[in-house]
Write a protein that holds these residues in place. Structure first.
Motif, PDB file in Angstrom:
ATOM      1  N   ASP A   1       0.827  -1.217   0.000  1.00 15.21           N
ATOM      2  CA  ASP A   1       0.000   0.000   0.000  1.00 15.21           C
ATOM      3  C   ASP A   1       0.856   1.260   0.000  1.00 15.21           C
ATOM      4  O   ASP A   1       0.496   2.268  -0.621  1.00 15.21           O
ATOM      5  CB  ASP A   1      -0.938   0.000   1.210  1.00 15.21           C
ATOM      6  CG  ASP A   1      -2.075  -0.992   1.060  1.00 15.21           C
ATOM      7  OD1 ASP A   1      -2.307  -1.462  -0.072  1.00 15.21           O
ATOM      8  OD2 ASP A   1      -2.745  -1.309   2.071  1.00 15.21           O
ATOM      9  N   MET A   2       1.980   1.226   0.706  1.00 10.50           N
ATOM     10  CA  MET A   2       2.892   2.376   0.693  1.00 10.50           C
ATOM     11  C   MET A   2       3.394   2.649  -0.716  1.00 10.50           C
ATOM     12  O   MET A   2       3.402   3.787  -1.187  1.00 10.50           O
ATOM     13  CB  MET A   2       4.080   2.131   1.628  1.00 10.50           C
ATOM     14  CG  MET A   2       3.784   2.314   3.090  1.00 10.50           C
ATOM     15  SD  MET A   2       5.284   2.042   4.064  1.00 10.50           S
ATOM     16  CE  MET A   2       4.659   2.440   5.705  1.00 10.50           C
ATOM     17  N   LEU A   3       3.822   1.598  -1.392  1.00 11.46           N
ATOM     18  CA  LEU A   3       4.318   1.757  -2.762  1.00 11.46           C
ATOM     19  C   LEU A   3       3.207   2.257  -3.679  1.00 11.46           C
ATOM     20  O   LEU A   3       3.445   3.091  -4.561  1.00 11.46           O
ATOM     21  CB  LEU A   3       4.869   0.419  -3.276  1.00 11.46           C
ATOM     22  CG  LEU A   3       6.134  -0.102  -2.584  1.00 11.46           C
ATOM     23  CD1 LEU A   3       6.480  -1.499  -3.083  1.00 11.46           C
ATOM     24  CD2 LEU A   3       7.305   0.853  -2.806  1.00 11.46           C
ATOM     25  N   GLU A   4       2.002   1.775  -3.463  1.00  9.41           N
ATOM     26  CA  GLU A   4       0.867   2.181  -4.292  1.00  9.41           C
ATOM     27  C   GLU A   4       0.542   3.661  -4.109  1.00  9.41           C
ATOM     28  O   GLU A   4       0.349   4.392  -5.076  1.00  9.41           O
ATOM     29  CB  GLU A   4      -0.361   1.341  -3.934  1.00  9.41           C
ATOM     30  CG  GLU A   4      -1.627   1.692  -4.719  1.00  9.41           C
ATOM     31  CD  GLU A   4      -1.537   1.304  -6.181  1.00  9.41           C
ATOM     32  OE1 GLU A   4      -2.319   1.860  -6.980  1.00  9.41           O
ATOM     33  OE2 GLU A   4      -0.697   0.461  -6.533  1.00  9.41           O
ATOM     34  N   ILE A   5       0.522   4.125  -2.859  1.00 11.17           N
ATOM     35  CA  ILE A   5       0.140   5.509  -2.613  1.00 11.17           C
ATOM     36  C   ILE A   5       1.228   6.474  -3.068  1.00 11.17           C
ATOM     37  O   ILE A   5       0.941   7.584  -3.532  1.00 11.17           O
ATOM     38  CB  ILE A   5      -0.208   5.723  -1.117  1.00 11.17           C
ATOM     39  CG1 ILE A   5      -1.160   6.918  -0.974  1.00 11.17           C
ATOM     40  CG2 ILE A   5       1.020   5.926  -0.252  1.00 11.17           C
ATOM     41  CD1 ILE A   5      -1.862   6.980   0.355  1.00 11.17           C
ATOM     42  N   VAL A   6       2.495   6.050  -2.981  1.00 10.28           N
ATOM     43  CA  VAL A   6       3.583   6.882  -3.504  1.00 10.28           C
ATOM     44  C   VAL A   6       3.483   6.978  -5.019  1.00 10.28           C
ATOM     45  O   VAL A   6       3.673   8.039  -5.613  1.00 10.28           O
ATOM     46  CB  VAL A   6       4.959   6.316  -3.075  1.00 10.28           C
ATOM     47  CG1 VAL A   6       6.082   7.008  -3.838  1.00 10.28           C
ATOM     48  CG2 VAL A   6       5.159   6.485  -1.577  1.00 10.28           C
ATOM     49  N   LYS A   7       3.167   5.850  -5.666  1.00 10.92           N
ATOM     50  CA  LYS A   7       3.014   5.841  -7.124  1.00 10.92           C
ATOM     51  C   LYS A   7       1.880   6.768  -7.553  1.00 10.92           C
ATOM     52  O   LYS A   7       2.013   7.538  -8.515  1.00 10.92           O
ATOM     53  CB  LYS A   7       2.737   4.420  -7.607  1.00 10.92           C
ATOM     54  CG  LYS A   7       2.606   4.299  -9.117  1.00 10.92           C
ATOM     55  CD  LYS A   7       2.250   2.883  -9.530  1.00 10.92           C
ATOM     56  CE  LYS A   7       0.779   2.605  -9.264  1.00 10.92           C
ATOM     57  NZ  LYS A   7       0.353   1.288  -9.793  1.00 10.92           N
TER      58      LYS A   7
ATOM     59  N   VAL B   1     -10.289  -1.274 -10.703  1.00  9.14           N
ATOM     60  CA  VAL B   1     -10.346  -2.535  -9.967  1.00  9.14           C
ATOM     61  C   VAL B   1      -9.773  -2.350  -8.562  1.00  9.14           C
ATOM     62  O   VAL B   1     -10.303  -2.895  -7.582  1.00  9.14           O
ATOM     63  CB  VAL B   1      -9.586  -3.637 -10.730  1.00  9.14           C
ATOM     64  CG1 VAL B   1      -9.404  -4.872  -9.851  1.00  9.14           C
ATOM     65  CG2 VAL B   1     -10.331  -4.006 -12.005  1.00  9.14           C
ATOM     66  N   THR B   2      -8.710  -1.563  -8.422  1.00 13.48           N
ATOM     67  CA  THR B   2      -8.120  -1.301  -7.108  1.00 13.48           C
ATOM     68  C   THR B   2      -9.108  -0.597  -6.191  1.00 13.48           C
ATOM     69  O   THR B   2      -9.185  -0.898  -4.989  1.00 13.48           O
ATOM     70  CB  THR B   2      -6.840  -0.457  -7.253  1.00 13.48           C
ATOM     71  OG1 THR B   2      -5.888  -1.157  -8.046  1.00 13.48           O
ATOM     72  CG2 THR B   2      -6.226  -0.154  -5.891  1.00 13.48           C
ATOM     73  N   ILE B   3      -9.877   0.353  -6.739  1.00 16.92           N
ATOM     74  CA  ILE B   3     -10.895   1.052  -5.937  1.00 16.92           C
ATOM     75  C   ILE B   3     -11.885   0.053  -5.351  1.00 16.92           C
ATOM     76  O   ILE B   3     -12.148   0.040  -4.135  1.00 16.92           O
ATOM     77  CB  ILE B   3     -11.640   2.094  -6.797  1.00 16.92           C
ATOM     78  CG1 ILE B   3     -10.718   3.257  -7.164  1.00 16.92           C
ATOM     79  CG2 ILE B   3     -12.868   2.624  -6.046  1.00 16.92           C
ATOM     80  CD1 ILE B   3     -11.329   4.217  -8.162  1.00 16.92           C
ATOM     81  N   ILE B   4     -12.452  -0.803  -6.203  1.00 18.81           N
ATOM     82  CA  ILE B   4     -13.454  -1.764  -5.741  1.00 18.81           C
ATOM     83  C   ILE B   4     -12.837  -2.796  -4.807  1.00 18.81           C
ATOM     84  O   ILE B   4     -13.416  -3.159  -3.776  1.00 18.81           O
ATOM     85  CB  ILE B   4     -14.122  -2.469  -6.946  1.00 18.81           C
ATOM     86  CG1 ILE B   4     -14.653  -1.438  -7.945  1.00 18.81           C
ATOM     87  CG2 ILE B   4     -15.255  -3.371  -6.469  1.00 18.81           C
ATOM     88  CD1 ILE B   4     -15.569  -0.409  -7.357  1.00 18.81           C
ATOM     89  N   ARG B   5     -11.648  -3.284  -5.143  1.00 15.43           N
ATOM     90  CA  ARG B   5     -10.978  -4.295  -4.323  1.00 15.43           C
ATOM     91  C   ARG B   5     -10.732  -3.772  -2.910  1.00 15.43           C
ATOM     92  O   ARG B   5     -10.968  -4.487  -1.917  1.00 15.43           O
ATOM     93  CB  ARG B   5      -9.665  -4.704  -4.980  1.00 15.43           C
ATOM     94  CG  ARG B   5      -8.931  -5.820  -4.236  1.00 15.43           C
ATOM     95  CD  ARG B   5      -7.604  -6.113  -4.922  1.00 15.43           C
ATOM     96  NE  ARG B   5      -7.827  -6.714  -6.231  1.00 15.43           N
ATOM     97  CZ  ARG B   5      -7.132  -6.400  -7.318  1.00 15.43           C
ATOM     98  NH1 ARG B   5      -6.208  -5.457  -7.267  1.00 15.43           N
ATOM     99  NH2 ARG B   5      -7.364  -7.018  -8.451  1.00 15.43           N
TER     100      ARG B   5
ATOM    101  N   GLY C   1      -5.734   1.767   2.802  1.00  8.52           N
ATOM    102  CA  GLY C   1      -6.666   1.340   1.763  1.00  8.52           C
ATOM    103  C   GLY C   1      -7.634   2.423   1.322  1.00  8.52           C
ATOM    104  O   GLY C   1      -7.800   2.676   0.117  1.00  8.52           O
ATOM    105  N   LEU C   2      -8.282   3.096   2.273  1.00 13.26           N
ATOM    106  CA  LEU C   2      -9.265   4.124   1.919  1.00 13.26           C
ATOM    107  C   LEU C   2      -8.588   5.393   1.402  1.00 13.26           C
ATOM    108  O   LEU C   2      -9.169   6.111   0.581  1.00 13.26           O
ATOM    109  CB  LEU C   2     -10.152   4.445   3.127  1.00 13.26           C
ATOM    110  CG  LEU C   2     -11.115   3.323   3.545  1.00 13.26           C
ATOM    111  CD1 LEU C   2     -11.933   3.740   4.758  1.00 13.26           C
ATOM    112  CD2 LEU C   2     -12.042   2.936   2.391  1.00 13.26           C
ATOM    113  N   ALA C   3      -7.368   5.672   1.862  1.00 15.06           N
ATOM    114  CA  ALA C   3      -6.628   6.816   1.326  1.00 15.06           C
ATOM    115  C   ALA C   3      -6.322   6.592  -0.151  1.00 15.06           C
ATOM    116  O   ALA C   3      -6.412   7.513  -0.975  1.00 15.06           O
ATOM    117  CB  ALA C   3      -5.337   7.030   2.115  1.00 15.06           C
ATOM    118  N   ILE C   4      -5.966   5.353  -0.504  1.00 10.74           N
ATOM    119  CA  ILE C   4      -5.712   5.004  -1.899  1.00 10.74           C
ATOM    120  C   ILE C   4      -6.997   5.140  -2.712  1.00 10.74           C
ATOM    121  O   ILE C   4      -6.995   5.679  -3.828  1.00 10.74           O
ATOM    122  CB  ILE C   4      -5.143   3.573  -1.995  1.00 10.74           C
ATOM    123  CG1 ILE C   4      -3.732   3.531  -1.400  1.00 10.74           C
ATOM    124  CG2 ILE C   4      -5.123   3.087  -3.440  1.00 10.74           C
ATOM    125  CD1 ILE C   4      -3.157   2.138  -1.263  1.00 10.74           C
TER     126      ILE C   4
END
Length: 323
Positions: A148-154, A209-213, A280-283
């Motif tokens: 999740d850290m890598l995802e939010i930085v991206k 898909v990431t939003i729904i997942r 998760g919700l921040a993403i």
């Protein structure tokens, strides 16, 4: 008309235009700049220079403010991340210590000349297995936090997404595939009110898909065993609505405004589960913004929550990519 034009002036009186026409050599003088305007022209370079310096100072102040905010955001991120990483690491350390103790006791009983304490051996084995299970859970939590850290930085380094028309019914089903196993483990029902007709939306498939997942993962995690999660879609004149509802623990009204902040977890959620990363919700919020949408939450403690995402509806006929 044949004639000539001259520009002249006299000290203290300003600048004037003198014209002479042919034939009768008639002439007249037209004032271009009077005395007060002449003084202004003399000051104009100073005014322009001061304005440019003021503009530069404002820009530098803005740059400093943005840099200060960036540093504060980074510091908060590191502080929160350190806190959330420290908890599972501490549990891992405790579990490893206890595992070592259990193994030593099991070894002592097993190597005895005539081992008779079979019940004690079974108890120690059960404790060791439970600690192994906990080690696995916290290992998964650490992995999820890092992902999740890598995802939010991206996401923060992305200003726009490559959007294409998709039938979101199929994207929802893709997201559900990764959530089924966890829902089954908790004896929960996971339903999608799939419309008969396509729902075409301009979206980035992977991010959608990431939003729904993430919404499903959140709903499953904070819904008790035997609960229910439901996905519903609706089309209005200008929007496509997608909602994820659950029969979970709910969110207190005074905490709803914070749930999209990084690493924020509702107090009751912290006592109920340790597996969430708090990202998760921040993403979800950032990805919804990149889709030019909005997200709203309705919740009641002890009853459940509904997260509704509003996406702008496409205009015109498009062949969807998701089939």
């Amino acid at each position: 008309v044949v004639g000539r034009c001259e520009i002249g002036g006299s000290r203290g009186h300003g600048i004037f235009l003198s014209t002479r026409s042919g034939w009768g050599q008639a002439s007249r003088r037209i004032a271009i700049v009077d005395r007060s305007e002449l003084q202004y022209l003399k000051l104009l370079p100073i005014i322009v220079t001061n304005a440019l310096k003021r503009k530069q100072a404002e820009q530098e102040a803005g740059d400093l403010m943005r840099e200060r905010m960036r540093r504060e955001t980074l510091q908060n991120f590191i502080r929160d991340a350190s806190h959330d990483l420290r908890t599972p690491l501490s549990t891992l350390g405790t579990s490893l210590y206890l595992m070592e103790r259990y193994i030593q006791e099991i070894e002592a009983i097993a190597l005895a000349p005539a081992p008779t304490n079979v019940e004690k051996l079974k108890q120690l084995t059960d404790k060791a297995l439970e600690r192994c299970r906990m080690l696995g859970e916290h290992r998964n939590q650490l992995e999820q936090i890092i992902v999740d850290m890598l995802e939010i930085v991206k996401i923060e380094n992305v200003s726009s997404l490559e959007m294409k028309p998709h039938d979101i019914r199929y994207l929802v089903e893709v997201a559900m595939e990764s959530a089924w196993q966890r829902a089954v483990t908790k004896s929960q029902t996971l339903n999608f009110d799939k419309p008969a007709e396509p729902i075409i939306l301009e979206a980035s498939a992977q991010e959608f898909v990431t939003i729904i997942r993430n919404l499903l993962k959140n709903a499953i995690e904070y819904t008790a065993n035997g609960g229910a999660i439901r996905i519903h879609t609706k089309i209005s004149e200008a929007q496509v609505l997608l909602s994820v509802s659950d029969t979970g623990i709910g969110i207190p009204a005074n905490e709803i405004q914070f749930i999209f902040n990084r690493f924020y977890r509702v107090e009751q959620a912290r006592t109920m589960s340790n597996s969430g990363s708090g990202l998760g919700l921040a993403i979800v919020k950032q990805l919804v913004d990149l889709h030019h949408g909005k997200i709203a939450v309705e919740s009641e403690v002890g009853i459940g929550s509904t997260f509704t995402v509003y996406f702008p509806r496409m205009v015109g006929d498009y062949a969807p990519l998701s089939q």
